[in-house]
Each structure stands twice: as C-alpha cells, then as structure tokens.
Design a protein around this motif. Sequence first.
Motif, PDB file in Angstrom:
ATOM      1  N   LYS A   1      -7.381   0.094  -7.662  1.00 16.95           N
ATOM      2  CA  LYS A   1      -7.080   1.521  -7.774  1.00 16.95           C
ATOM      3  C   LYS A   1      -8.345   2.336  -7.527  1.00 16.95           C
ATOM      4  N   SER A   2      -8.153   3.513  -6.979  1.00 19.87           N
ATOM      5  CA  SER A   2      -9.286   4.403  -6.738  1.00 19.87           C
ATOM      6  C   SER A   2      -8.796   5.841  -6.730  1.00 19.87           C
TER       7      SER A   2
ATOM      8  N   ARG B   1      -4.697  -5.944  -8.183  1.00 21.64           N
ATOM      9  CA  ARG B   1      -4.455  -4.509  -7.963  1.00 21.64           C
ATOM     10  C   ARG B   1      -5.777  -3.767  -7.942  1.00 21.64           C
TER      11      ARG B   1
ATOM     12  N   ARG C   1     -11.069   0.520  -9.719  1.00 16.95           N
ATOM     13  CA  ARG C   1     -10.605  -0.218 -10.893  1.00 16.95           C
ATOM     14  C   ARG C   1      -9.905  -1.491 -10.421  1.00 16.95           C
TER      15      ARG C   1
ATOM     16  N   ASN D   1      -3.938   5.417  -2.724  1.00 19.91           N
ATOM     17  CA  ASN D   1      -5.041   5.196  -3.664  1.00 19.91           C
ATOM     18  C   ASN D   1      -4.893   3.897  -4.448  1.00 19.91           C
ATOM     19  N   GLU D   2      -3.928   3.087  -4.056  1.00 17.92           N
ATOM     20  CA  GLU D   2      -3.682   1.847  -4.797  1.00 17.92           C
ATOM     21  C   GLU D   2      -3.264   0.743  -3.830  1.00 17.92           C
TER      22      GLU D   2
ATOM     23  N   THR E   1       0.839  -1.206   0.000  1.00 22.08           N
ATOM     24  CA  THR E   1       0.000   0.000   0.000  1.00 22.08           C
ATOM     25  C   THR E   1       0.872   1.254   0.000  1.00 22.08           C
TER      26      THR E   1
ATOM     27  N   VAL F   1      -1.970  -3.408  -3.856  1.00 22.46           N
ATOM     28  CA  VAL F   1      -1.552  -4.598  -4.599  1.00 22.46           C
ATOM     29  C   VAL F   1      -1.465  -5.762  -3.625  1.00 22.46           C
TER      30      VAL F   1
ATOM     31  N   ASN G   1       1.046   3.483  -2.230  1.00 26.35           N
ATOM     32  CA  ASN G   1       0.197   4.577  -2.697  1.00 26.35           C
ATOM     33  C   ASN G   1      -1.149   4.457  -1.991  1.00 26.35           C
TER      34      ASN G   1
END
Length: 354
Positions: free
Chosen positions: A326-327, A324, A288, A260-261, A256, A263, A258
């Motif tokens: 994403k937001s 993954r 996503r 906003n992302e 984590t 994995v 990021n």
Amino acid sequence: MASLHMSSDVEFLVEGQRLPGHRQVLAKRSEYFRALLCGSMLESRQREVRLEVPLEPFKVILEYLYTGKLPFSSLDVDMLIDVRDLAHFYCLVYVETLITGYLQQKMSVSNVCAILNAAKRCDRKQSIEECQTFMDQNAYDVLKHDSFQMLTRQSLEEFLRRDFWYVPEVDIFRAVSKWSDKNPSEDIKTVVSLVRLPLMSIDDLLHVVRPSGIIESDKLLDAIDQVNTGTNLPHRTVALPCEDVASEKHHALRFTDNPNELVIQLRAVFLINQISIWNYNCSHSEIRLEVSCDQTHWDHVNMISAVCHILRVGITKRAVRYIRVKSCTRLNLGVMARLIRAPECSSLLTTLQI
C-alpha cells in the motif's frame, strides 16, 4: 537352471521346490553362502538345505549368482523390492545398489509408497529421502492414488508431520479416514491427531470432519475457534529451491484494482523471510507491507520509506500466500520475496515484477 541338476552338489528346498546349486560357485560369489555351505555350519555337510525365504526372489538371486545379471525388464516393482530385501539379507550390497538405483529411476505416483515402505524396513536413509522428496513434489496425486492406503502407519505419521506436504487439509483427512478403513487394526486416533484441523474451512470441519465421528467435539471446537482467529495456524508450505514461483510458469496473480494498492497472490503457500522492493517512480513514498495466507487475516510487516534504489526488508520466517503493498501515491514497483537458509532448501526465490 534345470541343466545344473546333473552336476550339482547341493539342493535348496524353498517353499517345497528343489533348486540345484554348486557349493564352490556360490561360495565364491557370496560370503553368506560361503559360510553356509563351506564353513562349520550343519548345512555344509547336508545335500539338502532348507531355506525359509520367498521362492521367486530367491530364484532371481540364484540366477544372479551364476550369471551376474538381473532381469530388470521382466520384474515388476513389488518383485524388485522383494529381491532387494533378500539381497540385503544375503549381504549382496552390489545387487542392493543396482536395484535401488533402478527403482529411483522408475519411481512414480503408483509405486512410491511401496518403495518407501521397503526403504524403511532396511533403514535406507537416502532412498527414504528420495521418496519423501518425490511425494512432496507430487503430494496431491500420491494422496489420491490407491497405493497410498498401503503406507505403514509409521510412514503415514511421518508424512503428516511434514511442513512441506502441501495438500488441502480436508483431502488429507479424507485420505487418512480411507487409510483407516483399509487398516482397521491400526489406532486411527494416533494418526488423525496429526491432521491439522485449523487449516480446514469451518464448512469442512462441520460437514466432513464432524460426521466421521473420529474427532472429539472439544478438539473440533478448538479448531473452529483457531480458524476464526486466524492466528498461529500450522501451515503446510511448498519449497521450490531457486524457482521463480511468482512467474507465469507458477501461476502467480497480481491485482491492481486500486492504483495505490497491489496484491500478489502466489500459487501456493510459500515460506518467506525477506521482501525486496524497487520504486520505479524514483520518488519518495511511504510503503506499507502486509502478508497473509487467506486474504482475511493480514500481518503488518513494515512501513518503508521507498526511494529509487532497492530496499530489502527482513521479516520473521513465515508462510505467505498473499503480499499486499500500500502507498499514498500511485504504485510502480518491483517486488522480490525470498526465503533464506530454510530448513529444507537453501534458497527459495520468489521474484515479483510489477
């Protein structure tokens, strides 16, 4: 058995050794010997009966026919397999069943290949399946053990076709090459054609596969091209029914860096065809979803409008090592990935709590 010589009315000549017996006793315990010794066959009128069978397994069978006991503790796996084969020949189903059950209990990395070869000789489907399941679950250790070289070509080819035999492909190639050295009379090209070259790295293809001279140059170039594109790779996967493969027990990792992302790295490549998401922020956000097997080639799964309730997203069944998410907003999610109605397991569950 020596004490039986005085009263015996038949002698079996096996590998040059004479073994005494009693027609009525053996006929009562075995339909095979009833037909051989008390029927219309020539042996029923002979004092000496020559048998073309292995001596030591026959001694065990003969002892069983008199005592009703099998000396499991004093027999190694190879001898037990030979005894079971002879029991099959003599239609001693109960003995076959006893030995098969014992071998299943004692199955290990060192003997599973021998047990599998024996099961295939007599087409014991249940035993074959049990061996295959054990080998799937202990694939790497079985591959590295010296006994792997004793697999028949049929057994080896069958395993190379399996999608659930999860081992680094370069190790499979090395094992196949070693197997070929131990079995020089077998055609290596028919076996090595089942090695999935595109699952190797380019470095392995150039520095392990190419120097062997086993693979044709055109096939090697095709494999390198497929590695580069990362499409339609014939992945081998792991199936662990009802196991939480995203738990610490199975060494799943979460990244984590990021906000906003997110994995998620699974311990191995698993089949997945459903991903569920909880949005703990209880706010609307666009999410996503992407999946990958190498973190280089990502497949877009779906764009989801997430709210506080759970969302289940059905995807085409595929091999997945990385997920993954994403937001555009900070993520606070729960993610579940699962396989439904898989060909070899009814419910593979992967729960990822973030």
